[in-house]
Every structure is written in C-alpha cells, then in structure tokens.
Design an enzyme around this catalytic site. Structure first.
Site, PDB file in Angstrom:
ATOM      1  N   LYS A  45      -0.740  10.839   1.672  1.00  0.00           N
ATOM      2  CA  LYS A  45       0.211  10.284   0.696  1.00  0.00           C
ATOM      3  C   LYS A  45      -0.184  10.640  -0.729  1.00  0.00           C
ATOM      4  O   LYS A  45       0.660  11.029  -1.542  1.00  0.00           O
ATOM      5  CB  LYS A  45       0.298   8.765   0.863  1.00  0.00           C
ATOM      6  CG  LYS A  45       0.884   8.315   2.194  1.00  0.00           C
ATOM      7  CD  LYS A  45       1.033   6.812   2.260  1.00  0.00           C
ATOM      8  CE  LYS A  45      -0.292   6.095   2.210  1.00  0.00           C
ATOM      9  NZ  LYS A  45      -1.143   6.367   3.393  1.00  0.00           N
ATOM     10  N   ARG A  92      16.499  11.195  15.858  1.00  0.00           N
ATOM     11  CA  ARG A  92      16.559  12.405  15.034  1.00  0.00           C
ATOM     12  C   ARG A  92      17.659  12.290  13.985  1.00  0.00           C
ATOM     13  O   ARG A  92      17.481  12.645  12.825  1.00  0.00           O
ATOM     14  CB  ARG A  92      16.798  13.628  15.926  1.00  0.00           C
ATOM     15  CG  ARG A  92      16.832  14.943  15.161  1.00  0.00           C
ATOM     16  CD  ARG A  92      17.090  16.124  16.086  1.00  0.00           C
ATOM     17  NE  ARG A  92      17.176  17.369  15.347  1.00  0.00           N
ATOM     18  CZ  ARG A  92      16.148  18.159  15.088  1.00  0.00           C
ATOM     19  NH1 ARG A  92      14.939  17.819  15.507  1.00  0.00           N
ATOM     20  NH2 ARG A  92      16.295  19.287  14.411  1.00  0.00           N
ATOM     21  N   ASP A 119      -2.080   3.701  -4.316  1.00  0.00           N
ATOM     22  CA  ASP A 119      -2.861   2.824  -3.446  1.00  0.00           C
ATOM     23  C   ASP A 119      -2.314   1.398  -3.414  1.00  0.00           C
ATOM     24  O   ASP A 119      -1.905   0.918  -2.360  1.00  0.00           O
ATOM     25  CB  ASP A 119      -4.337   2.815  -3.840  1.00  0.00           C
ATOM     26  CG  ASP A 119      -5.185   2.164  -2.755  1.00  0.00           C
ATOM     27  OD1 ASP A 119      -5.001   2.505  -1.581  1.00  0.00           O
ATOM     28  OD2 ASP A 119      -6.012   1.306  -3.092  1.00  0.00           O
ATOM     29  N   HIS A 153       0.848  -1.189   0.000  1.00  0.00           N
ATOM     30  CA  HIS A 153       0.000   0.000   0.000  1.00  0.00           C
ATOM     31  C   HIS A 153       0.884   1.239   0.000  1.00  0.00           C
ATOM     32  O   HIS A 153       1.850   1.335   0.753  1.00  0.00           O
ATOM     33  CB  HIS A 153      -0.900   0.013   1.229  1.00  0.00           C
ATOM     34  CG  HIS A 153      -1.747   1.241   1.345  1.00  0.00           C
ATOM     35  ND1 HIS A 153      -2.768   1.526   0.465  1.00  0.00           N
ATOM     36  CD2 HIS A 153      -1.705   2.279   2.225  1.00  0.00           C
ATOM     37  CE1 HIS A 153      -3.329   2.669   0.807  1.00  0.00           C
ATOM     38  NE2 HIS A 153      -2.703   3.153   1.868  1.00  0.00           N
TER      39      HIS A 153
END
EC number: 2.7.11.-
Length: 318
Positions: free
Chosen positions: A167, A252, A185, A146
């Site tokens: 997205k 980070r 998708d 996906h």
C-alpha cells in the site's frame, strides 16, 4: 466514539482572534461545559448553537440585534423576567453580537450565575457559522483506519488491504505521478455531517510515508508542498487483495456498486487484485476516474447491461 465535552475557555481561546470577542462576565467557572446529554443527542452542530431560544436552553445562545431589542424594549419588570429566564435555563455560553451592548441586567445575572458572557462586534450570523463549523468538527464521531489516504484527481481515496501488499509503495508511486498524500498507516476519519467523512493525518505522522527497505520518507521535503494535503473528504475506498482472495470472495463484474460503511456512512469501494505484472497505480487512477463518473450519475456497467438487454430483445444486431 466522539468527545462530549468542551469548556467555555477552550471555545473562547479557539476563536479569540477570528471573532475578536471579549469575555465580559462569568469568569469564575471557565471550565463550564456543554450538557453531555445534549451533545450526545445532537444530530448536527445546528443543535448546539443558535439564536436566543428558550426551548433549546442547552446550546450556545446568540443574542443579536433583534434579540437585544426583545430584551430591552419592554417595561423594566418584563425585561427582568425575560433575562432571568435566560439565566435560569443555564446555557453553556451567552454571546452578544451585531455590535450590540449587552443589557446591564444580563451582565449582572450572568456574573452571578457564573454563565460565560462573550461580546463581539461580528455579525450574529457569522458567529453562528464559525461556531457551528468548530463544534461540528470537535464533536464529530471519529475512528482511525489503517491504510494510505490520498488525494487522487481531487477525490479522497483510502487505500486499504492486508499487510505486505504494498500500500505504501503504491502511495509513493501515485505521489510521483502528481497526486497528494494525506496520511499513511493511521488515518483519522471524522463524520463531519450525516453524509460526509473527513480524513486527516495524526500530528505525529504528518507528511510521513513509511516504505519497507527505505524507512520513513518526508514527502513534503522530497516532493514539495503540493505533494501533501491537510485533509480530504473520503469518497472512495480501494481495497487491495491477493489474486486467490479476489477469485474466491469477489465477483469479476459486480452487478451493484460495492459500499463499505464507515461511521454509518456508506462509501464507494473498489477491489483490486495484486498480482505480478499489474500496474496498480494505473488501475487505481482508473478506479478513481470511474468513481467520478458514478458520482456524476454515469454508470458504465449499467449502460452495458442496458445495451445487452436491447440486443437480446432483437432491437439491435448483436
């Protein structure tokens, strides 16, 4: 999972035009298939197609100029024995190439044993290249993921993340910036070699992008032919997460590059936090440019660490 079957008829029809071949014998069983165990055990398409070889009987046997000479330039009893050995091993298909005429005994034995015999004027090497490429794709391990798969700066990039993070909207923004859509998708991924993954769009969703509030968009019709791609090699996964997820689960500045295994192939991965005011399209482009540098052997973070180490050792002023 990957398919483990392909019929001789399907192979013949797939390359009837390209290889201009003729089906000379063995018509009785056009559904004749590769040995399933051989397909499952094959490490690559090279294991399934090759020049005449008695040790590997379960692959497509290519008979070129030298192989025909090996079969016919011998006394009749030796010719009978050599050709019988080919047929006894029951290969899925025998192909005579290099503008060679198949020996009459080979034609007769293939007909009797229902082994498909194709004849083409194309060179044996070209036939092997074409069939290996075809079988590599047909028998490739595959999965569906996906996300939104795009061509960004020439790199195949899969945008993933939780539902509702935008997205598809990000994909639309990137398309408007000149990048190309492969699939939205549902993305079909194929392992076409030991280290390469190829992504394509299911036929049902070809050229389509779904955006909440707008619906389905035909990207090819709206933005033109250059805004879509048929397929791309997957080189980078950009994973979108919420800000709190980023702070909780990810460093980070990760010391080592992130990877995600897809069909047992490691793919570089970048994680981007979604937050108000962030320009995600610019961040994705930056991640892609940074990945291109990494693929060329340039790691900015490691260069920074090296500078920091030198500074700590007192060789340079901080």
């Amino acid at each position: 999972m990957k398919p483990t079957v392909i019929s001789a008829e399907a192979l013949f029809e797939a390359h009837r035009t390209a290889l201009r071949w003729e089906w000379l014998a063995g018509h009785a069983h056009p559904e004749r298939r590769f040995d399933e165990v051989a397909v499952r055990d094959a490490q690559s398409a090279a294991d399934l197609v090759g020049y005449l070889n008695y040790i590997h009987p379960y692959r497509v046997q290519i008979v070129g100029r030298r192989e025909v000479r090996y079969l016919v330039d011998v006394p009749p009893e030796d010719q009978e024995r050599r050709i019988s050995r080919i047929v006894t091993l029951e290969p899925p298909v025998v192909i005579v190439a290099d503008q060679q005429t198949p020996p009459d005994r080979l034609v007769a034995m293939c007909e009797r044993a229902d082994i498909p015999l194709f004849v083409t004027e194309e060179s044996a090497g070209h036939v092997i290249d074409v069939l290996r490429a075809h079988l590599s794709q047909h028998f490739a391990d595959r999965t569906t993921r996906h996300g939104v798969f795009m061509d960004i700066l020439g790199l195949g990039v899969l945008l993933t993340g939780e539902s509702g993070l935008g997205k598809s909207e990000l994909g639309l923004e990137l398309i408007s910036r000149g990048h190309g859509l492969v699939a939205d998708d549902a993305v079909d991924l194929y392992r076409v070699s030991q280290t390469a993954l190829e992504g394509r769009c299911p036929d049902l969703l070809l050229n389509l992008l779904e955006v909440r509030g707008i619906g389905l968009l035909d990207i090819k019709a709206i933005f033109g032919e250059t805004a879509v791609r048929r397929k791309m090699r997957l080189k980078l996964i950009v994973h979108l997460v919420r800000k709190e997820t980023m702070e909780r689960d990810f460093e980070r500045l990760p010391y080592e590059p992130l990877y995600e295994d897809v069909l047992d192939v490691p793919v570089l991965k970048a994680v981007i936090a979604v937050d108000a005011g962030r320009n995600l399209a610019v961040l994705v482009e930056a991640a892609v440019r940074n990945t291109i540098l990494k693929l060329r052997g340039i790691d900015t973070y490691q260069e920074f660490i090296a500078r920091h180490r030198i500074a700590m050792e007192g060789d340079e002023p901080i």
